[in-house]
Design a protein around this motif. Structure first.
Motif, mmCIF file in Angstrom:
data_model
loop_
_atom_site.group_PDB
_atom_site.id
_atom_site.type_symbol
_atom_site.label_atom_id
_atom_site.label_comp_id
_atom_site.label_asym_id
_atom_site.label_seq_id
_atom_site.Cartn_x
_atom_site.Cartn_y
_atom_site.Cartn_z
ATOM 1 N N SER A 1 5.470 107.895 41.411
ATOM 2 C CA SER A 1 5.250 107.736 42.855
ATOM 3 C C SER A 1 3.871 108.254 43.242
ATOM 4 C CB SER A 1 6.335 108.479 43.627
ATOM 5 O OG SER A 1 6.118 108.407 45.013
ATOM 6 N N ASN A 2 3.493 109.391 42.662
ATOM 7 C CA ASN A 2 2.158 109.942 42.929
ATOM 8 C C ASN A 2 1.069 109.006 42.418
ATOM 9 O OD1 ASN A 2 3.294 112.208 44.093
ATOM 10 N ND2 ASN A 2 3.058 113.495 42.278
ATOM 11 N N LEU A 3 1.283 108.427 41.237
ATOM 12 C CA LEU A 3 0.299 107.486 40.694
ATOM 13 C C LEU A 3 0.160 106.261 41.596
ATOM 14 C CD1 LEU A 3 1.198 107.594 36.883
ATOM 15 C CD2 LEU A 3 -0.929 108.418 37.919
ATOM 16 N N GLU A 4 1.294 105.769 42.077
ATOM 17 C CA GLU A 4 1.254 104.593 42.961
ATOM 18 C C GLU A 4 0.413 104.869 44.202
ATOM 19 O OE1 GLU A 4 4.315 101.511 45.259
ATOM 20 O OE2 GLU A 4 5.086 103.334 44.309
ATOM 21 N N SER A 5 0.552 106.087 44.749
ATOM 22 C CA SER A 5 -0.233 106.428 45.938
ATOM 23 C C SER A 5 -1.720 106.520 45.626
ATOM 24 C CB SER A 5 0.259 107.761 46.526
ATOM 25 O OG SER A 5 -0.079 108.851 45.677
ATOM 26 N N MET A 6 -2.051 106.642 44.339
ATOM 27 C CA MET A 6 -3.457 106.669 43.916
ATOM 28 C C MET A 6 -3.948 105.290 43.503
ATOM 29 S SD MET A 6 -3.017 110.016 41.446
ATOM 30 C CE MET A 6 -4.361 111.148 41.622
ATOM 31 N N GLY A 7 -3.087 104.290 43.614
ATOM 32 C CA GLY A 7 -3.458 102.941 43.214
ATOM 33 C C GLY A 7 -3.392 102.723 41.720
ATOM 34 N N LEU A 8 -2.548 103.478 41.023
ATOM 35 C CA LEU A 8 -2.438 103.394 39.572
ATOM 36 C C LEU A 8 -1.033 103.000 39.152
ATOM 37 C CD1 LEU A 8 -4.365 106.675 38.648
ATOM 38 C CD2 LEU A 8 -5.180 104.340 38.265
ATOM 39 N N THR A 9 -0.949 102.273 38.049
ATOM 40 C CA THR A 9 0.352 101.892 37.487
ATOM 41 C C THR A 9 0.552 102.455 36.089
ATOM 42 O OG1 THR A 9 -0.579 99.834 36.612
ATOM 43 C CG2 THR A 9 0.444 99.744 38.815
ATOM 44 N N GLN A 10 -0.467 103.140 35.543
ATOM 45 C CA GLN A 10 -0.332 103.720 34.208
ATOM 46 C C GLN A 10 -1.184 104.984 34.116
ATOM 47 O OE1 GLN A 10 -1.938 101.297 31.009
ATOM 48 N NE2 GLN A 10 -3.701 100.635 32.236
ATOM 49 N N ALA A 11 -0.760 105.878 33.222
ATOM 50 C CA ALA A 11 -1.500 107.130 33.028
ATOM 51 C C ALA A 11 -1.254 107.653 31.627
ATOM 52 C CB ALA A 11 -1.072 108.174 34.063
ATOM 53 N N LEU A 12 -2.219 108.437 31.160
ATOM 54 C CA LEU A 12 -2.128 109.082 29.854
ATOM 55 C C LEU A 12 -2.126 110.594 30.104
ATOM 56 C CD1 LEU A 12 -2.072 107.959 26.929
ATOM 57 C CD2 LEU A 12 -4.523 108.436 26.814
ATOM 58 N N VAL A 13 -0.996 111.228 29.820
ATOM 59 C CA VAL A 13 -0.840 112.665 30.038
ATOM 60 C C VAL A 13 -1.101 113.376 28.716
ATOM 61 C CG1 VAL A 13 0.736 114.495 30.771
ATOM 62 C CG2 VAL A 13 0.885 112.217 31.822
ATOM 63 N N CYS A 14 -2.105 114.266 28.696
ATOM 64 C CA CYS A 14 -2.484 114.943 27.459
ATOM 65 C C CYS A 14 -2.236 116.450 27.492
ATOM 66 C CB CYS A 14 -3.959 114.684 27.150
ATOM 67 S SG CYS A 14 -4.326 112.948 26.828
ATOM 68 N N ASP A 15 -1.905 116.972 28.640
ATOM 69 C CA ASP A 15 -1.613 118.403 28.752
ATOM 70 C C ASP A 15 -0.273 118.678 28.069
ATOM 71 O OD1 ASP A 15 -0.944 120.975 29.493
ATOM 72 O OD2 ASP A 15 -1.343 120.703 31.624
ATOM 73 N N PRO A 16 -0.254 119.478 26.972
ATOM 74 C CA PRO A 16 1.008 119.721 26.262
ATOM 75 C C PRO A 16 2.105 120.299 27.156
ATOM 76 C CG PRO A 16 -0.844 120.454 24.925
ATOM 77 C CD PRO A 16 -1.396 120.116 26.279
ATOM 78 N N MET A 17 1.730 121.132 28.131
ATOM 79 C CA MET A 17 2.741 121.715 29.008
ATOM 80 C C MET A 17 3.328 120.659 29.941
ATOM 81 S SD MET A 17 4.131 124.651 29.089
ATOM 82 C CE MET A 17 2.964 125.893 28.540
ATOM 83 N N SER A 18 2.489 119.729 30.379
ATOM 84 C CA SER A 18 3.002 118.649 31.221
ATOM 85 C C SER A 18 3.881 117.690 30.423
ATOM 86 C CB SER A 18 1.843 117.891 31.872
ATOM 87 O OG SER A 18 1.201 118.694 32.846
ATOM 88 N N ILE A 19 3.526 117.463 29.159
ATOM 89 C CA ILE A 19 4.380 116.627 28.310
ATOM 90 C C ILE A 19 5.739 117.289 28.143
ATOM 91 C CG2 ILE A 19 4.664 115.695 25.971
ATOM 92 C CD1 ILE A 19 1.607 115.303 25.904
ATOM 93 N N TRP A 20 5.754 118.598 27.941
ATOM 94 C CA TRP A 20 7.028 119.327 27.848
ATOM 95 C C TRP A 20 7.820 119.183 29.155
ATOM 96 C CZ3 TRP A 20 9.471 123.020 30.668
ATOM 97 C CH2 TRP A 20 10.596 123.604 30.085
ATOM 98 N N TYR A 21 7.130 119.321 30.264
ATOM 99 C CA TYR A 21 7.764 119.218 31.583
ATOM 100 C C TYR A 21 8.449 117.867 31.767
ATOM 101 C CZ TYR A 21 7.880 118.851 36.750
ATOM 102 O OH TYR A 21 8.248 118.672 38.055
ATOM 103 N N LEU A 22 7.839 116.810 31.237
ATOM 104 C CA LEU A 22 8.344 115.454 31.448
ATOM 105 C C LEU A 22 9.329 114.995 30.383
ATOM 106 C CD1 LEU A 22 4.976 113.797 32.517
ATOM 107 C CD2 LEU A 22 6.892 114.382 34.016
ATOM 108 N N THR A 23 9.310 115.642 29.204
ATOM 109 C CA THR A 23 10.118 115.141 28.080
ATOM 110 C C THR A 23 10.994 116.196 27.402
ATOM 111 O OG1 THR A 23 8.455 115.616 26.372
ATOM 112 C CG2 THR A 23 8.252 113.509 27.553
ATOM 113 N N GLY A 24 10.685 117.477 27.600
ATOM 114 C CA GLY A 24 11.378 118.535 26.877
ATOM 115 C C GLY A 24 10.802 118.794 25.506
ATOM 116 N N TYR A 25 9.778 118.038 25.112
ATOM 117 C CA TYR A 25 9.164 118.195 23.782
ATOM 118 C C TYR A 25 7.836 118.927 23.932
ATOM 119 C CZ TYR A 25 6.920 116.889 19.339
ATOM 120 O OH TYR A 25 6.284 116.920 18.126
ATOM 121 N N TYR A 26 7.683 120.017 23.156
ATOM 122 C CA TYR A 26 6.432 120.782 23.221
ATOM 123 C C TYR A 26 5.780 120.830 21.855
ATOM 124 C CZ TYR A 26 2.974 124.383 23.989
ATOM 125 O OH TYR A 26 1.785 125.058 24.066
#
Length: 368
Positions: free
Chosen positions: A16-41
């Motif tokens: 939803s945040n990406l959509e408000s920025m005019g984006l439909t895709q993103a690459l998340v590289c922060d390991p802590m954010s990946i954990w936050y979104l997937t449970g995998y660290y």
């Protein structure tokens, strides 16, 4: 599915945040954010590690996790897992997933070593900094996160009592700091959330003093700024103590900082801006004549990391929202003389705030 799985609610918030920025895709590289979104660290060091999120056209999202084969098994962490070894170039693998005719959001953790080859390979039509899409989601804590933050702060309160009991004639700053981790673990924490600050006397006039061999002096004030982690979530608290009956000047400085802390906490509620909170504390200190000696912002957001994006400063004009957690930590630092800081963490509620730290603000004289 393995022990990991995409968190649909959190990913939905990010999309939803990406959509408000005019984006439909993103690459998340922060390991802590990946954990936050997937449970995998995983801590990748120099190797490539990223989570690609893309709108699926049906109001949802697809996720692809890129992992080196030497990383722990990530089965289930995303809709697709793409693996590679140290001899393979991951850029073509990423290009096979991204939409080259659409802009790609990237976060601040994507280093130039990988970003520049992506740009050369034209894996997207444009590259935009989109860290805020995840940062804004992480800033609003859910009920489980709030409970872990409460627990981490409860442990920190107990640890502060232990710290106060370690102050005695002949002890060094380093000695106290080095024993804190064992106490945290005894109390149920996993680790420090940052290196502890232990400051005797004039050392406390340096807000980020590193504990050294300084020995407690007669009548020295003592400052502890410490934090621990509970199941990955951080605490952070500062208290300042006396070791003899305080002088009028010491007490004036202490009480000014205390009033600044409590005045700021009293106005926190949704809609109040970060700047208003900072200025409320700052005006108390300025009115007492110590304005030039409050040399930092009032606070910072906190959660999976001790310092997360979004500061409590006089230049941050956004309103606070329910579910945000941040520090309130006014201080006065008189070089060569005194340093006082009193810090609590607060959760913004629907109509105010909940102070997570319960260790007293009352002036306390330790039996040193």
């Amino acid at each position: 599915m393995g022990q990991f799985s995409p968190n649909k609610s959190r990913i939905g918030h990010v999309m939803s945040n990406l959509e408000s920025m005019g984006l439909t895709q993103a690459l998340v590289c922060d390991p802590m954010s990946i954990w936050y979104l997937t449970g995998y660290y995983n801590q990748p060091l120099e190797r490539f590690f990223a989570l690609h999120l893309s709108a699926d056209g049906k109001g949802g999202a697809t996720s692809t996790l890129f992992c080196n084969k030497l990383f722990p098994d990530a089965t289930g962490a995303a809709n697709a897992i793409v693996t590679f070894d140290d001899t393979e170039n991951p850029i073509p693998l990423i290009a096979a997933v991204t939409k080259s005719d659409k802009p790609l959001g990237v976060d601040r953790k994507l280093v130039a070593h990988w970003l520049l080859p992506m740009m050369d390979a034209q894996i997207a039509s444009d590259f935009r900094l989109a860290s805020n899409a995840v940062d804004d989601a992480r800033a609003i804590k859910d009920d489980a996160e709030k409970d872990l933050m409460r627990e981490a702060s409860r442990i920190n309160d107990e640890a502060m009592s232990w710290l106060a009991a370690q102050v005695h004639e002949g002890v060094t700053e380093r000695k106290i700091a080095s024993g804190l981790l064992a106490e945290y673990r005894r109390l149920g924490a996993g680790d420090h959330s940052f290196s502890p600050i232990v400051s005797f006397g004039a050392n406390a006039a340096d807000p980020h003093h590193e504990p050294d061999g300084t020995t407690l002096g007669k009548g020295d004030m003592v400052l502890f700024d410490v934090g621990c982690k509970r199941q990955g979530y951080c605490s952070d608290m500062t208290r300042t103590f006396f070791t003899a009956e305080p002088t009028d000047r010491q007490l004036e400085v202490y009480n000014t900082v205390r009033r600044a802390n409590e005045a700021a906490e009293a106005i926190i509620k949704p809609g109040v801006t970060f700047a208003e909170i900072d200025l409320t504390a700052r005006h108390v200190i300025e009115d007492a004549g110590f304005g030039p000696y409050f040399t930092h912002r009032l606070g910072h957001q906190i959660g999976l990391e001790d310092h997360e994006p979004g500061d409590v400063s006089c230049t941050h004009d956004e309103p606070v929202k329910a579910g945000m957690i941040f520090s309130i930590e006014p201080g006065i630092y008189l070089p060569g003389e005194i340093g006082v800081r009193i810090e609590d963490l607060v959760i913004v509620t629907e109509d105010g705030c909940e102070v997570l730290n319960h260790y007293s603000h009352e002036p306390q004289v330790l039996k040193a």
